[in-house]
Motif scaffolding. Structure first.
Motif, PDB file in Angstrom:
ATOM      1  N   LEU A 135       0.664  -1.327   0.066  1.00 17.66           N
ATOM      2  CA  LEU A 135       0.111  -0.142   0.184  1.00 17.66           C
ATOM      3  C   LEU A 135       0.583   1.294  -0.020  1.00 17.66           C
ATOM      4  O   LEU A 135       0.533   2.308  -0.733  1.00 17.66           O
ATOM      5  CB  LEU A 135      -0.812  -0.041   1.289  1.00 17.66           C
ATOM      6  N   ASN A 136       1.906   1.081   0.455  1.00 17.21           N
ATOM      7  CA  ASN A 136       2.928   2.285   0.806  1.00 17.21           C
ATOM      8  C   ASN A 136       3.782   2.688  -0.356  1.00 17.21           C
ATOM      9  O   ASN A 136       4.401   3.484  -0.687  1.00 17.21           O
ATOM     10  CB  ASN A 136       3.611   2.155   2.140  1.00 17.21           C
ATOM     11  N   CYS A 137       3.768   1.648  -1.114  1.00 17.39           N
ATOM     12  CA  CYS A 137       4.593   1.717  -2.582  1.00 17.39           C
ATOM     13  C   CYS A 137       3.510   2.253  -3.707  1.00 17.39           C
ATOM     14  O   CYS A 137       2.933   1.318  -4.088  1.00 17.39           O
ATOM     15  CB  CYS A 137       5.402   0.821  -2.863  1.00 17.39           C
ATOM     16  N   GLU A 138       4.017   3.104  -4.605  1.00 20.94           N
ATOM     17  CA  GLU A 138       3.227   3.531  -5.369  1.00 20.94           C
ATOM     18  C   GLU A 138       3.096   2.249  -6.749  1.00 20.94           C
ATOM     19  O   GLU A 138       2.355   2.271  -7.587  1.00 20.94           O
ATOM     20  CB  GLU A 138       3.611   4.619  -6.286  1.00 20.94           C
ATOM     21  N   ASP A 139       4.413   1.822  -7.095  1.00 22.54           N
ATOM     22  CA  ASP A 139       4.438   0.815  -7.766  1.00 22.54           C
ATOM     23  C   ASP A 139       3.918  -0.665  -7.683  1.00 22.54           C
ATOM     24  O   ASP A 139       3.905  -1.547  -8.649  1.00 22.54           O
ATOM     25  CB  ASP A 139       6.094   0.667  -8.576  1.00 22.54           C
ATOM     26  N   THR A 140       3.812  -0.812  -6.418  1.00 22.36           N
ATOM     27  CA  THR A 140       3.119  -2.128  -6.012  1.00 22.36           C
ATOM     28  C   THR A 140       1.904  -2.074  -5.298  1.00 22.36           C
ATOM     29  O   THR A 140       1.762  -2.721  -4.183  1.00 22.36           O
ATOM     30  CB  THR A 140       4.425  -2.841  -5.001  1.00 22.36           C
ATOM     31  N   LYS A 141       0.889  -1.524  -5.734  1.00 21.72           N
ATOM     32  CA  LYS A 141      -0.269  -1.562  -5.211  1.00 21.72           C
ATOM     33  C   LYS A 141      -0.964  -2.834  -5.078  1.00 21.72           C
ATOM     34  O   LYS A 141      -0.778  -3.689  -6.085  1.00 21.72           O
ATOM     35  CB  LYS A 141      -1.270  -0.467  -5.772  1.00 21.72           C
ATOM     36  N   PRO A 142      -1.627  -3.248  -4.269  1.00 23.20           N
ATOM     37  CA  PRO A 142      -2.312  -4.675  -4.500  1.00 23.20           C
ATOM     38  C   PRO A 142      -3.265  -4.939  -5.348  1.00 23.20           C
ATOM     39  O   PRO A 142      -4.017  -3.870  -5.590  1.00 23.20           O
ATOM     40  CB  PRO A 142      -3.008  -4.652  -2.770  1.00 23.20           C
TER      41      PRO A 142
END
Length: 377
Positions: A171-178
């Protein structure tokens, strides 16, 4: 020359790690009163020798792959080397050796491959170590890598909380959203802990939070994900919320299936809203869906306890026509309920009809039901 010295030392370390220290064993035996057995024969090879004839197959394979990994190798080269190994321990050794080389760093691709190899090879300790490294930021993450970690953690009871740590990291990374797979893994993990009503309410908060975050992030749920949300609410008898998610299925272009209706019927009957449960039953039958045996019996007993014997008996025959047989308790609930309502003749007649239609009813069950009717009457 320096490269050759490095990987020869690494081979010696690997093989030394896989052997029992003879010196330690002798030391223990000398301090013991037991007569030590004769020392084992010396190994037929020297661990650090460069002669290929005296190396173990494991060392030869390791040496071969180090020769293939030419200086300047990339994560793609390492990934190919890892996937080519049939031995998960050898793959892990290659993974560790390459990670120690200058100007090289593992990325999400090599970590994902190594975790998959470790899990499929039942090397769970290796997998747990890799998970901790990933959470600590050993490599740049990716959605497939994080989903693989979550799947592994959800399958291990003591790593349940770690799965949600990885989810928060996504959730905290823009490139690895769930994505949808992430939410389905976490929802399934929560539902497997719905053992009793008290525990259900504890984990229902997690289900609600995930469903809200899924909507907020724009992830469109499929039928499987919505079924899990409906099941969670139905088990906790929050029926109105379960029905609300059922109605939302059409908005997402999803079609309710057998499990959707079964969860709703169970929840409605347990809540005492039998008429609504019967309505969903008729709706699913109109769509050509056949409930599971447990759903049939819950509905039959609920209708009988509401003195709706006509509907209850109709569902019994529907169940028998589907080559399913009610259990003894279900039969007793319907037939003895008729007797208590002063309809003993109907009860005896229905018992004979059930016996003819139910190919699974044996003589013992029939006699128990018959004696129960005589007693009740």
């Amino acid at each position: 020359m320096a490269r050759q010295i490095i990987h020869q030392r690494f081979i010696s370390t690997i093989l030394h790690r896989r052997t029992i220290s003879t010196a330690a064993a002798v030391d223990v035996l000398q301090n013991s009163t037991i007569t030590p057995p004769p020392p084992p024969p010396p190994p037929p090879f020297e661990l650090h020798t460069s002669n290929p004839r005296t190396r173990t197959p494991l060392a030869n394979q390791f040496e071969t792959w180090l020769e293939k990994l030419k200086p300047g190798f990339t994560p793609f080269d390492v990934d190919e080397a890892l996937r080519s190994q049939s031995d998960p321990d050898l793959a892990f050794d290659i993974f560790r050796w390459t990670g120690q080389q200058r100007n090289y760093k593992h990325n999400s691709l090599t970590y994902l491959t190594m975790i998959q190899i470790a899990v499929s090879g039942n090397r769970y300790h290796h997998a747990e170590t890799l998970v901790e490294e990933i959470v600590a930021g050993a490599c740049s993450g990716s959605v497939p890598l994080y989903n693989s970690v979550i799947k592994f953690c959800c399958g291990r009871k003591f790593l349940f909380n770690r799965a949600f740590d990885v989810y928060k990291k996504m959730l905290n990374c823009e490139d690895t959203k769930p994505n949808l797979e992430t939410y389905k893994l976490l929802l399934d993990s929560l539902l497997r802990r719905f053992h009793n009503v008290n525990v259900c309410f504890v984990y229902l908060r997690g289900v609600k939070s995930l469903s809200k975050q899924m909507k907020a992030s724009g992830v469109i749920p499929d039928t499987f994900a919505l079924n899990m949300i409906i099941k969670a609410h139905a088990k906790c008898l929050e029926i109105d919320q379960a029905i609300r998610f059922f109605r939302e299925m059409a908005l997402y272009g999803n079609e309710p299936n057998l499990y959707t209706y079964c969860y709703l019927i169970h929840g409605l009957c347990e809540k005492g809203r039998v008429d609504e449960g019967l309505g969903f039953y008729k709706e699913m039958r109109e769509k050509g869906l056949t409930p599971k045996g447990s759903t049939f019996m819950v509905l039959i007993c609920s209708l009988a306890m509401e003195q709706r014997f006509s509907d209850s008996i109709s569902v019994v025959f529907d169940m028998l026509n589907g080559s399913m047989s009610p259990d003894l308790l279900t039969y007793k609930t319907v037939l003895e309920g008729l007797c208590r309502e002063g309809r003993a003749d109907d009860a005896f007649d229905k018992l004979e009809e059930f016996r003819k239609k139910d190919s699974f009813m044996n003589e013992k069950t029939y006699k128990i039901l018959l004696n129960g009717l005589h007693y009740t009457n």
